[in-house]
Design an enzyme around this catalytic site. Structure first.
Site, PDB file in Angstrom:
ATOM      1  CE1 TYR A 114     -47.601 -22.430 -40.389  1.00  0.00           C
ATOM      2  CE2 TYR A 114     -45.318 -23.810 -39.344  1.00  0.00           C
ATOM      3  CZ  TYR A 114     -46.189 -22.741 -40.038  1.00  0.00           C
ATOM      4  OH  TYR A 114     -45.636 -21.740 -40.537  1.00  0.00           O
ATOM      5  CE  LYS A 115     -48.550 -21.711 -43.298  1.00  0.00           C
ATOM      6  NZ  LYS A 115     -48.198 -20.456 -43.847  1.00  0.00           N
TER       7      LYS A 115
HETATM    8  C1  LIG Z   1     -46.773 -20.052 -43.044  1.00  0.00           C
HETATM    9  C2  LIG Z   1     -45.890 -18.932 -43.844  1.00  0.00           C
HETATM   10  C3  LIG Z   1     -44.238 -19.130 -42.713  1.00  0.00           C
HETATM   11  C4  LIG Z   1     -43.739 -18.876 -41.754  1.00  0.00           C
HETATM   12  O1  LIG Z   1     -43.203 -19.479 -41.845  1.00  0.00           O
HETATM   13  P1  LIG Z   1     -43.187 -19.424 -40.287  1.00  0.00           P
HETATM   14  O2  LIG Z   1     -41.340 -19.853 -40.004  1.00  0.00           O
HETATM   15  O3  LIG Z   1     -42.903 -21.820 -39.744  1.00  0.00           O
HETATM   16  O4  LIG Z   1     -43.080 -19.029 -39.239  1.00  0.00           O
HETATM   17  C5  LIG Z   1     -43.724 -18.279 -44.338  1.00  0.00           C
HETATM   18  N1  LIG Z   1     -43.962 -18.194 -45.720  1.00  0.00           N
HETATM   19  C6  LIG Z   1     -45.250 -18.459 -45.789  1.00  0.00           C
HETATM   20  C7  LIG Z   1     -45.389 -18.427 -47.729  1.00  0.00           C
HETATM   21  C8  LIG Z   1     -46.141 -18.364 -45.391  1.00  0.00           C
HETATM   22  O5  LIG Z   1     -47.076 -19.136 -46.000  1.00  0.00           O
END
Ligand SMILES: *Cc1c(COP(=O)(O)O)cnc(C)c1O
Length: 394
Positions: free
Chosen positions: A206-207
């Protein structure tokens, strides 16, 4: 040629510098997802699992994603959230080194990665230790006690980037397993998981990959070790024969065993559209544009806003696709910026963070964003009670 802005829906007059947190809507996803909802779910109901290939999607979308991070077909499984994929990967990595007890990470890691490792270790037998050192100390801290080196390639706060090749080689030299979190790397910088030889990699979609809020995550396992892993999350869809409904778990072949439960078909449809955008796009071009945009931003901000201090590495070779500046009133300043339709975000304690996403960002966006930022800082527009109350999501 970049950018390909027309392939994204970007709200009118908004300058979006937060694609490192949540990418924008790929235009094609609107129609294609609506079709999956109406034509597939609506008309085919349960028969969609076979007829529309819903069950194969976590693997086939893994294949669509593979070239973006230098992986081959059938080495990536998509699903769940990144936190869960981290949990699976740490457990899998530990199972490959049963006589070692240390998971080594760094203080630049994203908290959920550390929390998931901690939670896992407190529930399995043995005196496991999560060792956290400064990012610069990682290499020296790798020794023969380390079972797994678990790092996030690009620091979510500062954009500092680890040398994947170098650290992976050091981990292997000491007999440790290497796990990379590519949350801020996939679609942002050139990554070659195969060349670096790491055992595992995980990331979210999603990024920089623009698959929408809550989009499924991914896990990569090196083909020669995938079959050696005893999965901790032994869900039915990771079973060798899910529809035999056997009472006992037998792991599926290779990446199949990293599946857990029913895939989110509608979110997978968005991911399919989001990944289609990357076809024909070279990560080298994306990276080059990202460096150009980031350098321009740094140069202009330093010229025009001397009270902001660059906390990202100045050397672009050590920086991902985001730039962070420290500013005492960073939270309020970011709120004032957002109010003026320049979207970045804020990270504790005082970081204003800006992501550069060459698929839909160009020089004009950068210069305009700096114009607004300079106005906010020079004229103290942030110094207003409406910008000082901290919201739940920063
Ligand atoms: C964005 C991010 C997450 C987010 O984890 P979700 O389970 O998708 O909420 C985890 N680890 C890193 C390094 C991130 O940048």
């Amino acid at each position: 040629m970049l950018p390909i802005k027309h392939q994204f829906h970007l709200p009118k007059d908004m300058i979006y510098l937060d694609g490192n947190s949540l990418g924008p809507l790929p235009v094609a996803a609107l129609k294609q997802t609506a079709a999956v909802i109406q034509d597939q779910w609506g008309e085919h109901l349960i028969t969609g699992w076979n007829r529309d290939g819903w069950m194969q999607q976590p693997g086939s979308l893994g294949n669509a994603l593979a070239p973006i991070i230098g992986a081959s077909n059938d080495t990536i499984m998509v699903g769940d959230t990144l936190s869960i994929k981290v949990f699976q990967a740490v457990s899998a990595a530990l199972s490959l080194r049963p006589d070692r007890r240390v998971v080594l990470s760094d203080s630049g890691n994203f908290p959920t990665d550390l929390y998931m490792a901690e939670g896992l270790m407190s529930h399995i037998n043995g005196d496991y230790e999560l060792k956290i050192v400064d990012p610069e100390e990682v290499r020296d801290a790798i020794d023969e006690s380390v079972a797994v080196v678990m790092l996030t390639h690009i620091d979510y706060r500062t954009g500092r980037m680890h040398d994947m090749q170098n650290i992976t080689a050091a981990a292997h030299q000491a007999g440790a397993v290497m796990l990379w979190d590519l949350a801020h790397s996939a679609g942002a910088v050139v990554v070659d998981v195969e060349a670096c030889g790491c055992e595992f990699a995980v990331g979210c979609t999603y990024k920089y990959l623009n698959a929408g809020p809550g989009a499924p995550a991914f896990i990569y396992a090196r083909p020669d070790i995938a079959d050696q892993v005893q999965p901790i999350l032994s869900g039915w869809l990771g079973h060798d024969a899910p529809f035999a409904f056997e009472p006992q778990y037998r792991p599926g072949q290779q990446m199949e065993r990293f599946r857990v439960g029913t895939p989110p078909v509608i979110q997978m449809a968005v991911l399919e559209s989001a990944l289609a955008v990357w076809q024909g796009i070279s990560m080298h071009d994306v990276r080059q544009r990202s460096v150009e945009l980031s350098e321009l931003f740094i140069q202009l901000v330093e010229q025009r806003c001397p009270s902001l201090e660059l906390v990202s590495p100045r050397n672009s070779a050590e920086r991902g696709s985001q730039v962070s500046f420290a500013f005492e009133n960073g939270y309020a300043a970011m709120q004032a910026l957002i109010d003026r339709k320049v979207i970045g975000d804020f990270r504790q304690p005082n970081l204003m963070r800006f992501g550069f996403t060459p698929l839909y960002t160009d020089e004009h966006d950068v210069t305009q964003a700096v114009d607004v930022l300079a106005d906010v800082i020079e004229n103290r527009l942030w110094d207003n009670p409406i910008y000082l109350t901290v919201k739940a999501v920063t």
